[in-house]
Design a protein around this motif. Structure first.
Motif, PDB file in Angstrom:
ATOM      1  N   THR A  21       0.809  -1.224   0.000  1.00  0.00           N
ATOM      2  CA  THR A  21       0.000   0.000   0.000  1.00  0.00           C
ATOM      3  C   THR A  21       0.841   1.273   0.000  1.00  0.00           C
ATOM      4  OG1 THR A  21      -0.227  -0.344   2.403  1.00  0.00           O
ATOM      5  CG2 THR A  21      -2.090  -0.987   1.025  1.00  0.00           C
ATOM      6  N   SER A  22       2.143   1.163   0.148  1.00  0.00           N
ATOM      7  CA  SER A  22       2.996   2.342   0.046  1.00  0.00           C
ATOM      8  C   SER A  22       4.399   1.886  -0.330  1.00  0.00           C
ATOM      9  CB  SER A  22       3.037   3.125   1.364  1.00  0.00           C
ATOM     10  OG  SER A  22       3.698   4.366   1.197  1.00  0.00           O
ATOM     11  N   SER A  23       5.101   2.732  -1.098  1.00  0.00           N
ATOM     12  CA  SER A  23       6.432   2.347  -1.537  1.00  0.00           C
ATOM     13  C   SER A  23       7.252   3.586  -1.867  1.00  0.00           C
ATOM     14  CB  SER A  23       6.354   1.446  -2.777  1.00  0.00           C
ATOM     15  OG  SER A  23       5.856   2.164  -3.884  1.00  0.00           O
ATOM     16  N   THR A  65       7.196   8.028   0.975  1.00  0.00           N
ATOM     17  CA  THR A  65       8.356   8.057   1.874  1.00  0.00           C
ATOM     18  C   THR A  65       8.902   9.462   2.058  1.00  0.00           C
ATOM     19  OG1 THR A  65       9.964   7.703   0.092  1.00  0.00           O
ATOM     20  CG2 THR A  65       9.028   5.728   1.146  1.00  0.00           C
ATOM     21  N   GLY A  66       8.608  10.356   1.120  1.00  0.00           N
ATOM     22  CA  GLY A  66       9.121  11.724   1.196  1.00  0.00           C
ATOM     23  C   GLY A  66      10.326  11.977   0.313  1.00  0.00           C
ATOM     24  N   ARG A 126       3.905  10.990   8.780  1.00  0.00           N
ATOM     25  CA  ARG A 126       4.794  11.211   9.925  1.00  0.00           C
ATOM     26  C   ARG A 126       6.195  10.694   9.628  1.00  0.00           C
ATOM     27  NH1 ARG A 126       7.377   8.858  13.656  1.00  0.00           N
ATOM     28  NH2 ARG A 126       6.716   6.786  12.945  1.00  0.00           N
ATOM     29  N   ARG A 127       6.279   9.469   9.056  1.00  0.00           N
ATOM     30  CA  ARG A 127       7.596   8.907   8.745  1.00  0.00           C
ATOM     31  C   ARG A 127       8.317   9.740   7.684  1.00  0.00           C
ATOM     32  NH1 ARG A 127       4.686   3.927   9.257  1.00  0.00           N
ATOM     33  NH2 ARG A 127       4.463   3.777   6.977  1.00  0.00           N
ATOM     34  N   ALA A 128       7.549  10.233   6.709  1.00  0.00           N
ATOM     35  CA  ALA A 128       8.155  11.102   5.698  1.00  0.00           C
ATOM     36  C   ALA A 128       8.695  12.374   6.327  1.00  0.00           C
ATOM     37  CB  ALA A 128       7.133  11.444   4.617  1.00  0.00           C
ATOM     38  N   SER A 129       7.960  12.918   7.288  1.00  0.00           N
ATOM     39  CA  SER A 129       8.396  14.133   7.974  1.00  0.00           C
ATOM     40  C   SER A 129       9.721  13.914   8.693  1.00  0.00           C
ATOM     41  CB  SER A 129       7.323  14.572   8.977  1.00  0.00           C
ATOM     42  OG  SER A 129       7.747  15.704   9.707  1.00  0.00           O
ATOM     43  N   VAL A 130       9.883  12.739   9.306  1.00  0.00           N
ATOM     44  CA  VAL A 130      11.142  12.413   9.994  1.00  0.00           C
ATOM     45  C   VAL A 130      12.288  12.350   8.989  1.00  0.00           C
ATOM     46  CG1 VAL A 130      12.374  10.639  11.295  1.00  0.00           C
ATOM     47  CG2 VAL A 130      10.010  11.213  11.900  1.00  0.00           C
TER      48      VAL A 130
END
Length: 373
Positions: free
Chosen positions: A95-97, A126-127, A153-157
């Motif tokens: 669902t995300s990559s 992922t950002g 949130r993970r992309a922001s990190v």
């Protein structure tokens, strides 16, 4: 390898992308060489294990080198599961990559940004692509929308670890983000069945929209459109068999229990199900039936090629008898009639390639047509 070694890997990646023709201009090369993709994959990723997926943690041998391979790396399964959540293998759908870098960079090049442009990105993921945009334009010129709060949130990190702080929005990307409009450019890193007119409303006249048009039979192409002063966007398909995960609100519904495939009306057909193995033909078929899903049922003597539109309550099943194809249809509409008619008209026009297709999006909806050969 050390972080210093990642700079070598980034330069090598830029060389490969340039050689492949995806990376074409100096500003984007500088971005690729500067933005560390591995920082957006600190949680690890999944790799194929037959029909399943298994986790590759960030401390695994070869992890850093894999981060700079030109491949898509799955980072989430089934909407919530990340690599650190499992041991062994999992059989659910991604669902995300992190999209393969050559496609990310090709799209950013095709976006044709200017130094002062403001960009709305649909699908933060992922950002990594957000980071490339920030390096190229500056944080204050980038807005990125992501439907999944934890993914955002993970992309922001990851972005913060690279020193980038764009505006990250959690919400339905199909609605865009009107508070920051108008934008000079809009790029979608998810597939859509139909390009929302909200994106056109939020892009200034003369601005460019880049998005992947899909269907539930999994043929998709990249569309590049320019917004007019009349609120209508015109463009074309750039082609190249581009594929993205669908925007979550447009994901296909579960098929549920199959209909009685022995019911319905039967006839011979000029077009067999084998035509759907061709990418271009399948894309054309989707224009007639974008909400149709496809599966095969293999028996002892024959294979049934089944098409189902759950929303319309319609189905068709095709079987081959020697050189002749037979279709049986049931439900609210004659599903194969619409697909066959579209394919026959495309063939009569010389089977034009997808780069001869035009896309127009008005407030009333989307229209895709082709030029005769």
């Amino acid at each position: 390898m050390t972080v210093k070694d990642s700079a070598v890997l980034r330069r090598a990646l830029a060389d490969r992308l340039a050689e492949a023709g995806a990376l074409r201009t100096a500003p984007w090369r500088q971005a690729v060489e500067a933005v560390p993709r591995h920082e957006f994959l600190r949680g690890g990723f999944f790799e194929r294990a037959g029909d399943a997926w298994r986790a590759v943690p960030a401390d695994a041998d070869g992890w850093l080198e894999r981060c700079y391979a030109d491949e898509s790396l799955v980072t989430q399964i089934a909407g919530t599961i990340v690599p650190g959540d499992i041991r062994g293998e999992i059989l659910r759908e991604p669902t995300s990559s992190s999209t393969l870098p050559s496609l990310v960079v090709r799209m950013l090049e095709d976006l044709q940004v200017g130094d002062d442009d403001r960009v709305l990105e649909i699908g933060t993921g992922t950002g990594y692509s957000t980071g490339l945009l920030c390096h190229r334009l500056g944080d204050d010129r980038v807005v990125s929308v992501e439907v999944d709060a934890e993914v955002s949130r993970r992309a922001s990190v990851g972005l913060g670890s690279c020193g980038y702080f764009p505006e990250l929005v959690i919400g339905d990307g199909l609605a865009g983000y009107k508070d920051g409009a108008p934008y000079d450019r809009l790029v979608a890193t998810c597939g859509v069945l139909e390009l929302p007119h909200t994106w056109i409303d939020q892009t200034r006249p003369g601005g460019i929209i880049l998005a992947t048009l899909c269907g539930w039979m999994h043929a998709s192409e990249l569309a590049q459109l320019t917004v007019g002063t009349d609120g209508v966007a015109h463009g074309r398909l750039l082609t190249g068999h581009v594929s993205f995960m669908l925007a979550r609100p447009q994901s296909p519904p579960p098929l549920g229990m199959l209909p009685d495939l022995d019911s319905g009306k039967e006839r011979t057909t000029q077009v067999g199900a084998d035509v759907l193995d061709d990418w271009d033909a399948r894309f054309v078929a989707q224009l007639a039936a974008p909400h149709t899903q496809r599966l095969s049922l293999t028996g002892t003597d024959t294979t049934q090629h089944v098409l189902i539109d759950v929303q319309a309550g319609a189905w068709a099943v095709l079987t081959q008898h020697g050189e002749q194809w037979v279709v049986r249809q049931g439900g609210a509409v004659q599903l194969w009639d619409a697909i066959e008619d579209h394919l026959l008209r495309w063939r009569a026009d010389g089977c034009p390639s997808l780069d001869r297709f035009q896309v127009i999006v008005t407030p009333e909806g989307q229209r895709v047509s082709w030029q005769k050969v």
